[in-house]
Design a protein around this motif. Structure first.
Motif, PDB file in Angstrom:
ATOM      1  N   GLY A 112       5.322   6.883  -7.028  1.00 53.52           N
ATOM      2  CA  GLY A 112       6.636   6.708  -6.419  1.00 53.52           C
ATOM      3  C   GLY A 112       6.883   5.259  -6.028  1.00 53.52           C
ATOM      4  O   GLY A 112       5.966   4.564  -5.581  1.00 53.52           O
ATOM      5  N   GLY A 113       8.121   4.812  -6.204  1.00 53.84           N
ATOM      6  CA  GLY A 113       8.457   3.421  -5.898  1.00 53.84           C
ATOM      7  C   GLY A 113       8.272   3.083  -4.432  1.00 53.84           C
ATOM      8  O   GLY A 113       7.793   2.000  -4.097  1.00 53.84           O
ATOM      9  N   ALA A 114       8.623   3.998  -3.540  1.00 55.77           N
ATOM     10  CA  ALA A 114       8.484   3.727  -2.109  1.00 55.77           C
ATOM     11  C   ALA A 114       7.016   3.563  -1.732  1.00 55.77           C
ATOM     12  O   ALA A 114       6.659   2.678  -0.944  1.00 55.77           O
ATOM     13  CB  ALA A 114       9.111   4.860  -1.295  1.00 55.77           C
ATOM     14  N   GLY A 115       6.158   4.397  -2.313  1.00 55.35           N
ATOM     15  CA  GLY A 115       4.738   4.301  -2.012  1.00 55.35           C
ATOM     16  C   GLY A 115       4.135   2.991  -2.493  1.00 55.35           C
ATOM     17  O   GLY A 115       3.325   2.372  -1.792  1.00 55.35           O
ATOM     18  N   VAL A 116       4.529   2.560  -3.675  1.00 57.41           N
ATOM     19  CA  VAL A 116       4.031   1.292  -4.207  1.00 57.41           C
ATOM     20  C   VAL A 116       4.510   0.130  -3.353  1.00 57.41           C
ATOM     21  O   VAL A 116       3.745  -0.797  -3.040  1.00 57.41           O
ATOM     22  CB  VAL A 116       4.462   1.115  -5.676  1.00 57.41           C
ATOM     23  N   ASN A 117       5.758   0.164  -2.946  1.00 61.15           N
ATOM     24  CA  ASN A 117       6.274  -0.935  -2.119  1.00 61.15           C
ATOM     25  C   ASN A 117       5.646  -0.959  -0.733  1.00 61.15           C
ATOM     26  O   ASN A 117       5.552  -2.019  -0.112  1.00 61.15           O
ATOM     27  CB  ASN A 117       7.796  -0.857  -2.036  1.00 61.15           C
ATOM     28  N   ARG A 118       5.195   0.190  -0.227  1.00 60.08           N
ATOM     29  CA  ARG A 118       4.432   0.186   1.024  1.00 60.08           C
ATOM     30  C   ARG A 118       3.131  -0.591   0.849  1.00 60.08           C
ATOM     31  O   ARG A 118       2.717  -1.348   1.734  1.00 60.08           O
ATOM     32  CB  ARG A 118       4.139   1.621   1.477  1.00 60.08           C
ATOM     33  N   ALA A 119       2.496  -0.393  -0.309  1.00 56.96           N
ATOM     34  CA  ALA A 119       1.260  -1.131  -0.593  1.00 56.96           C
ATOM     35  C   ALA A 119       1.531  -2.627  -0.685  1.00 56.96           C
ATOM     36  O   ALA A 119       0.756  -3.453  -0.184  1.00 56.96           O
ATOM     37  CB  ALA A 119       0.644  -0.623  -1.892  1.00 56.96           C
ATOM     38  N   VAL A 120       2.646  -2.995  -1.303  1.00 57.17           N
ATOM     39  CA  VAL A 120       3.018  -4.414  -1.434  1.00 57.17           C
ATOM     40  C   VAL A 120       3.220  -5.036  -0.057  1.00 57.17           C
ATOM     41  O   VAL A 120       2.720  -6.129   0.244  1.00 57.17           O
ATOM     42  CB  VAL A 120       4.293  -4.555  -2.291  1.00 57.17           C
ATOM     43  N   ARG A 121       3.944  -4.326   0.816  1.00 54.97           N
ATOM     44  CA  ARG A 121       4.199  -4.858   2.150  1.00 54.97           C
ATOM     45  C   ARG A 121       2.918  -4.965   2.968  1.00 54.97           C
ATOM     46  O   ARG A 121       2.699  -5.946   3.682  1.00 54.97           O
ATOM     47  CB  ARG A 121       5.218  -3.972   2.874  1.00 54.97           C
TER      48      ARG A 121
END
Length: 321
Positions: free
Chosen positions: A166-175
């Motif tokens: 999921g895009g939201a999960g990946v962006n949590r990792a990025v942040r």
């Protein structure tokens, strides 16, 4: 045996993890060569506890290569039109081995293994029509999802990982880590939801891409299925499936196989094939054009409304509507 093979490679990795780099056996050199130059003892030690084995993967992948021929050209055309990397054609090898009847334990379906919730963002998914099962419609939806993932994550490795996580999960990792580097995220990101499947999804894709692009090296000669090129007729009314099969001169089973998005209630006669649906038909040079044949159906066998539901069993992900 499998047990002995796993023990052997665990032993090799533990030996390498102790710092041994000289006087290596042929197999120790091969295993060490699978890792980047200068690999740390810590990484090798971690790897020794993560040895996995799956039986039958080669046969399953080869079967996927054969089936791939049915939709490969279409997928490449759709992806090229949307500016997606051509290599993404290998993604269904990871998801379903190009099996249009594939289902996951989470209820995902089709060659792109869309869940019901994700599928509904781009496709019709209900108890009458499930477009996730149609390789052509699902491919267009997959292209839209992959493009959206890329726009959200800014890199293709993350966009591919987002297809699973999921895009939201990946962006949590990025942040959390302050980086978009896929290697750093796979190595360092910790989350209960970022489990084995998500963490290994991108590397599985890379492996599938390598084999797909060099399949002769791994399997020798493989004869792919010929491309599917159905005739498409957009239904102007609601119709019984038996009426359509009889009118177009094909068996009900053949019509059903050509239209996997149409679900059991249509084939059992409880529901009509819906107006606006693009009915797929095996091409027949001796048959008139689809619209011409459709016009021959008597007015009494054309319906302006769908059969109303009397009862419905609620499924996970359904809304009140």
């Amino acid at each position: 045996t499998t047990k002995k093979a796993k023990a052997r490679y665990k032993s090799i990795l533990r030996t390498l993890a102790k710092g041994k780099r000289s006087n290596l056996s042929t197999e120790e050199r091969r295993v060490l060569g699978l890792f980047p130059p200068g690999v740390s003892n810590r990484t090798l030690r971690t790897a020794s506890g993560q040895v996995r084995f799956q039986l039958g993967q080669a046969d399953q992948f080869r079967d996927g290569l054969v089936r791939m021929g049915r939709w490969e050209n279409f997928i490449r055309q759709v992806f090229a039109a949307r500016g997606l990397p051509d290599g993404l054609v290998a993604l269904p090898h990871v998801e379903s081995s190009f099996n249009p009847k594939a289902h996951s334990h989470a209820g995902a379906a089709g060659i792109w293994l869309f869940t019901r919730s994700t599928g509904r963002r781009y496709l019709r998914v209900d108890h009458v029509v499930d477009e996730r099962r149609d390789p052509f419609l699902a491919t267009i939806a997959a292209a839209r999802l992959l493009r959206a993932n890329y726009e959200a994550t800014k890199t293709w490795p993350l966009a591919i990982t987002a297809y699973n996580h999921g895009g939201a999960g990946v962006n949590r990792a990025v942040r959390k880590l302050g980086t978009r580097d896929i290697a750093t995220i796979l190595d360092r990101y910790q989350s209960r939801s970022f489990g084995f499947a998500s963490r290994n999804f991108y590397t599985e894709f890379l492996a599938a891409l390598e084999v797909e692009q060099n399949y002769q090296k791994y399997f020798g000669a493989v004869v792919k299925d010929p491309p599917e090129d159905p005739e498409i007729v957009v239904l102007d009314h609601y119709y019984r499936a038996k009426t359509l099969a009889r009118t177009f001169g094909i068996s009900l089973d053949a019509l059903r196989n050509a239209n996997p998005a149409l679900l059991d209630p249509i084939w059992s006669g409880q529901k009509y094939a819906p107006r606006g649906y693009g009915l797929r038909l095996p091409r027949d040079p001796g048959r008139a054009g689809g619209r011409v044949v459709l016009a021959r159906i008597p007015a009494g066998e054309r319906f302006s409304e769908q059969v109303r539901d009397r009862r419905y069993r609620v499924r996970r992900g359904d809304t009140l509507s």
